[in-house]
Design a protein around this motif. Structure first.
Motif, PDB file in Angstrom:
ATOM      1  N   GLU A 156       1.344   3.079  -6.829  1.00  0.00           N
ATOM      2  CA  GLU A 156       1.018   2.091  -8.141  1.00  0.00           C
ATOM      3  C   GLU A 156       2.084   1.972  -9.000  1.00  0.00           C
ATOM      4  OE1 GLU A 156      -2.283   4.440  -9.882  1.00  0.00           O
ATOM      5  OE2 GLU A 156      -4.171   3.730  -8.634  1.00  0.00           O
ATOM      6  N   HIS A 157       3.105   2.920  -8.634  1.00  0.00           N
ATOM      7  CA  HIS A 157       3.862   3.057  -9.125  1.00  0.00           C
ATOM      8  C   HIS A 157       5.109   1.468  -8.531  1.00  0.00           C
ATOM      9  CE1 HIS A 157       8.065   3.391 -10.655  1.00  0.00           C
ATOM     10  NE2 HIS A 157       8.124   3.885  -9.196  1.00  0.00           N
ATOM     11  N   TYR A 158       5.006   1.811  -7.002  1.00  0.00           N
ATOM     12  CA  TYR A 158       5.930   1.042  -6.779  1.00  0.00           C
ATOM     13  C   TYR A 158       5.281  -0.307  -6.634  1.00  0.00           C
ATOM     14  CZ  TYR A 158       8.477   4.685  -4.522  1.00  0.00           C
ATOM     15  OH  TYR A 158       8.808   5.844  -4.515  1.00  0.00           O
ATOM     16  N   ALA A 159       4.013  -0.975  -7.145  1.00  0.00           N
ATOM     17  CA  ALA A 159       3.322  -1.724  -6.496  1.00  0.00           C
ATOM     18  C   ALA A 159       3.566  -2.664  -8.199  1.00  0.00           C
ATOM     19  CB  ALA A 159       2.135  -1.982  -7.376  1.00  0.00           C
ATOM     20  N   ARG A 160       3.802  -1.845  -9.367  1.00  0.00           N
ATOM     21  CA  ARG A 160       4.114  -2.566 -10.840  1.00  0.00           C
ATOM     22  C   ARG A 160       5.612  -3.314 -10.314  1.00  0.00           C
ATOM     23  NH1 ARG A 160       1.081   1.320 -12.152  1.00  0.00           N
ATOM     24  NH2 ARG A 160       3.190   2.752 -13.111  1.00  0.00           N
ATOM     25  N   SER A 161       6.476  -2.046 -10.249  1.00  0.00           N
ATOM     26  CA  SER A 161       7.616  -2.369  -9.761  1.00  0.00           C
ATOM     27  C   SER A 161       8.625  -2.950  -9.244  1.00  0.00           C
ATOM     28  CB  SER A 161       8.632  -0.508  -9.098  1.00  0.00           C
ATOM     29  OG  SER A 161       8.193   0.124 -10.506  1.00  0.00           O
ATOM     30  N   LEU A 162       7.697  -3.609  -8.206  1.00  0.00           N
ATOM     31  CA  LEU A 162       8.273  -4.275  -7.352  1.00  0.00           C
ATOM     32  C   LEU A 162       8.564  -6.121  -6.922  1.00  0.00           C
ATOM     33  CD1 LEU A 162       7.120  -3.350  -3.386  1.00  0.00           C
ATOM     34  CD2 LEU A 162       9.083  -3.822  -4.097  1.00  0.00           C
ATOM     35  N   TYR A 178       5.946   3.998  -0.534  1.00  0.00           N
ATOM     36  CA  TYR A 178       6.708   2.759  -1.430  1.00  0.00           C
ATOM     37  C   TYR A 178       6.225   1.450  -0.061  1.00  0.00           C
ATOM     38  CZ  TYR A 178      10.711  -0.944  -1.174  1.00  0.00           C
ATOM     39  OH  TYR A 178      10.982  -1.883  -1.005  1.00  0.00           O
ATOM     40  N   GLN A 179       5.885   2.056   1.072  1.00  0.00           N
ATOM     41  CA  GLN A 179       5.638   0.892   2.459  1.00  0.00           C
ATOM     42  C   GLN A 179       4.742   0.518   2.008  1.00  0.00           C
ATOM     43  OE1 GLN A 179       8.382   0.248   4.271  1.00  0.00           O
ATOM     44  NE2 GLN A 179       6.251  -1.079   5.644  1.00  0.00           N
ATOM     45  N   ARG A 180       3.498   1.637   1.642  1.00  0.00           N
ATOM     46  CA  ARG A 180       1.923   0.370   1.336  1.00  0.00           C
ATOM     47  C   ARG A 180       2.386   0.143   0.265  1.00  0.00           C
ATOM     48  NH1 ARG A 180      -2.758   2.653   2.655  1.00  0.00           N
ATOM     49  NH2 ARG A 180      -3.094   1.744   1.372  1.00  0.00           N
ATOM     50  N   ALA A 181       2.939   0.031  -0.640  1.00  0.00           N
ATOM     51  CA  ALA A 181       3.011  -0.922  -1.842  1.00  0.00           C
ATOM     52  C   ALA A 181       3.697  -1.945  -1.374  1.00  0.00           C
ATOM     53  CB  ALA A 181       3.360  -0.074  -3.031  1.00  0.00           C
ATOM     54  N   LEU A 182       4.783  -2.433  -1.201  1.00  0.00           N
ATOM     55  CA  LEU A 182       5.585  -2.962  -0.553  1.00  0.00           C
ATOM     56  C   LEU A 182       4.599  -4.161   0.681  1.00  0.00           C
ATOM     57  CD1 LEU A 182       8.291  -4.742  -0.301  1.00  0.00           C
ATOM     58  CD2 LEU A 182       8.726  -3.291   1.827  1.00  0.00           C
ATOM     59  N   HIS A 183       3.675  -3.779   1.499  1.00  0.00           N
ATOM     60  CA  HIS A 183       2.976  -4.428   2.259  1.00  0.00           C
ATOM     61  C   HIS A 183       2.406  -5.107   1.856  1.00  0.00           C
ATOM     62  CE1 HIS A 183       4.199  -2.737   6.499  1.00  0.00           C
ATOM     63  NE2 HIS A 183       3.457  -3.691   6.781  1.00  0.00           N
ATOM     64  N   VAL A 184       1.117  -4.935   0.589  1.00  0.00           N
ATOM     65  CA  VAL A 184       0.735  -5.325  -0.298  1.00  0.00           C
ATOM     66  C   VAL A 184       0.787  -6.599  -0.921  1.00  0.00           C
ATOM     67  CG1 VAL A 184      -0.679  -5.056  -2.131  1.00  0.00           C
ATOM     68  CG2 VAL A 184      -1.021  -3.747  -0.250  1.00  0.00           C
ATOM     69  N   TYR A 185       1.941  -5.899  -0.937  1.00  0.00           N
ATOM     70  CA  TYR A 185       3.073  -6.677  -1.537  1.00  0.00           C
ATOM     71  C   TYR A 185       4.234  -8.296  -1.423  1.00  0.00           C
ATOM     72  CZ  TYR A 185       7.337  -9.014  -5.293  1.00  0.00           C
ATOM     73  OH  TYR A 185       8.104  -9.580  -5.642  1.00  0.00           O
ATOM     74  N   PRO A 189       6.565   6.706 -12.631  1.00  0.00           N
ATOM     75  CA  PRO A 189       5.257   7.235 -13.034  1.00  0.00           C
ATOM     76  C   PRO A 189       5.632   9.165 -13.435  1.00  0.00           C
ATOM     77  CG  PRO A 189       5.517   7.154 -10.707  1.00  0.00           C
ATOM     78  CD  PRO A 189       7.106   6.642 -11.537  1.00  0.00           C
ATOM     79  N   GLU A 190       4.846   9.270 -14.188  1.00  0.00           N
ATOM     80  CA  GLU A 190       4.563  10.570 -15.043  1.00  0.00           C
ATOM     81  C   GLU A 190       4.006  11.504 -14.272  1.00  0.00           C
ATOM     82  OE1 GLU A 190       6.463  12.135 -17.320  1.00  0.00           O
ATOM     83  OE2 GLU A 190       6.850   9.867 -18.390  1.00  0.00           O
ATOM     84  N   LEU A 191       4.967  12.147 -13.564  1.00  0.00           N
ATOM     85  CA  LEU A 191       4.204  13.228 -12.076  1.00  0.00           C
ATOM     86  C   LEU A 191       3.623  14.682 -12.735  1.00  0.00           C
ATOM     87  CD1 LEU A 191       7.019  12.422  -9.344  1.00  0.00           C
ATOM     88  CD2 LEU A 191       4.574  11.639  -9.846  1.00  0.00           C
ATOM     89  N   ALA A 192       4.103  14.393 -14.115  1.00  0.00           N
ATOM     90  CA  ALA A 192       4.000  15.745 -14.348  1.00  0.00           C
ATOM     91  C   ALA A 192       4.185  17.084 -13.635  1.00  0.00           C
ATOM     92  CB  ALA A 192       2.398  15.880 -15.365  1.00  0.00           C
ATOM     93  N   GLU A 193       2.910  18.231 -14.218  1.00  0.00           N
ATOM     94  CA  GLU A 193       2.844  19.306 -13.782  1.00  0.00           C
ATOM     95  C   GLU A 193       1.934  18.589 -12.428  1.00  0.00           C
ATOM     96  OE1 GLU A 193       3.320  23.069 -12.145  1.00  0.00           O
ATOM     97  OE2 GLU A 193       4.687  22.321 -14.475  1.00  0.00           O
ATOM     98  N   LEU A 194       2.728  19.162 -11.437  1.00  0.00           N
ATOM     99  CA  LEU A 194       2.097  19.104  -9.915  1.00  0.00           C
ATOM    100  C   LEU A 194       0.705  19.922  -9.280  1.00  0.00           C
ATOM    101  CD1 LEU A 194       5.578  17.717  -7.552  1.00  0.00           C
ATOM    102  CD2 LEU A 194       3.037  16.406  -8.793  1.00  0.00           C
ATOM    103  N   ARG A 195       0.947  20.745 -10.094  1.00  0.00           N
ATOM    104  CA  ARG A 195       0.006  22.040 -10.049  1.00  0.00           C
ATOM    105  C   ARG A 195      -1.520  21.763  -9.967  1.00  0.00           C
ATOM    106  NH1 ARG A 195       3.492  23.827  -7.360  1.00  0.00           N
ATOM    107  NH2 ARG A 195       5.205  25.659  -8.479  1.00  0.00           N
ATOM    108  N   SER A 196      -2.567  22.635  -9.625  1.00  0.00           N
ATOM    109  CA  SER A 196      -3.722  21.669  -9.158  1.00  0.00           C
ATOM    110  C   SER A 196      -4.738  21.876 -10.774  1.00  0.00           C
ATOM    111  CB  SER A 196      -4.508  23.062  -8.876  1.00  0.00           C
ATOM    112  OG  SER A 196      -6.223  22.856  -8.578  1.00  0.00           O
ATOM    113  N   THR A 197      -4.736  20.397 -10.512  1.00  0.00           N
ATOM    114  CA  THR A 197      -5.689  20.681 -11.443  1.00  0.00           C
ATOM    115  C   THR A 197      -7.338  20.351 -11.346  1.00  0.00           C
ATOM    116  OG1 THR A 197      -5.842  18.301 -11.341  1.00  0.00           O
ATOM    117  CG2 THR A 197      -3.405  18.698 -12.227  1.00  0.00           C
ATOM    118  N   GLY A 198      -7.637  21.628 -10.799  1.00  0.00           N
ATOM    119  CA  GLY A 198      -8.744  22.176 -10.808  1.00  0.00           C
ATOM    120  C   GLY A 198      -9.101  21.310  -8.890  1.00  0.00           C
ATOM    121  N   GLY A 199      -8.707  20.399  -8.627  1.00  0.00           N
ATOM    122  CA  GLY A 199      -9.566  19.902  -7.241  1.00  0.00           C
ATOM    123  C   GLY A 199      -8.444  20.491  -6.418  1.00  0.00           C
TER     124      GLY A 199
END
Length: 171
Positions: free
Chosen positions: A68-74, A139-146, A43-53
């Motif tokens: 989502e990244h882990y779900a695609r990578s697993l 990662y753990q959440r993605a692994l559980h679903v996988y 994943p592109e983590l880009a700038e983590l600073r506030s995006t208005g939210g």
């Protein structure tokens, strides 16, 4: 096709509509091709600073992106682990395989440090530990679903983020 572990460069070339030699030209071998697939899904983590939210919304979005990244990578990582030669080459590659995850950990740590200093996260929170907890929980959440387990048995992404905030739902 029988999965990535049995994937051939000939089949990749056929499906991509290119000559098999172009796979070798651009990637070298199957191992390098799979590395490129994993890198492309980082994943592109880009700038983590506030995006208005709010901070909470931003951290929830970050954890969702990671999950989502882990779900695609697993599936790819599982296949690499199932192939003895690929697993051996991955182990020999050592630190190069850790660059993307460590980069993400460092960037998230820096972001959380700034938020702790600004008083928007729980005082005394260790930013690197918190960053690793967010990465690991995603990662753990993605692994559980996988693995076919219901994600509901784990804390929600909102619950994970709220554990870092001074008061749940604030920031």
């Amino acid at each position: 096709m029988d999965g990535i572990a049995r994937l051939s460069t000939k089949e990749v070339a056929r499906r991509a509509g290119v000559a098999e030699s172009s796979i070798f030209y651009h990637f070298g071998d199957k191992h390098e091709l799979l590395q490129a697939v994993v890198r492309a899904q980082t994943p592109e983590l880009a700038e983590l600073r506030s995006t208005g939210g709010s901070l909470r919304e931003g951290l929830i979005a970050l954890c969702t992106t990671l999950e989502e990244h882990y779900a695609r990578s697993l599936p790819v990582l599982t296949a690499v682990q199932a192939d003895g030669e690929l697993r051996r080459r991955m182990a020999e590659g050592g630190r190069q395989y850790c660059q993307a995850p460590l980069s993400a950990l460092d960037r998230i740590t820096e972001h959380l440090s700034a938020e702790i200093e600004a008083g928007r996260l729980r005082p005394g929170l260790d930013s690197r530990t918190a960053a690793l907890l967010l990465l690991g929980a995603s990662y753990q959440r993605a692994l559980h679903v996988y693995m076919g387990c219901p994600a509901e048995v784990l804390p929600t992404v909102s619950d994970l983020v709220d554990a870092l905030l001074p008061e749940p739902g604030h920031a």
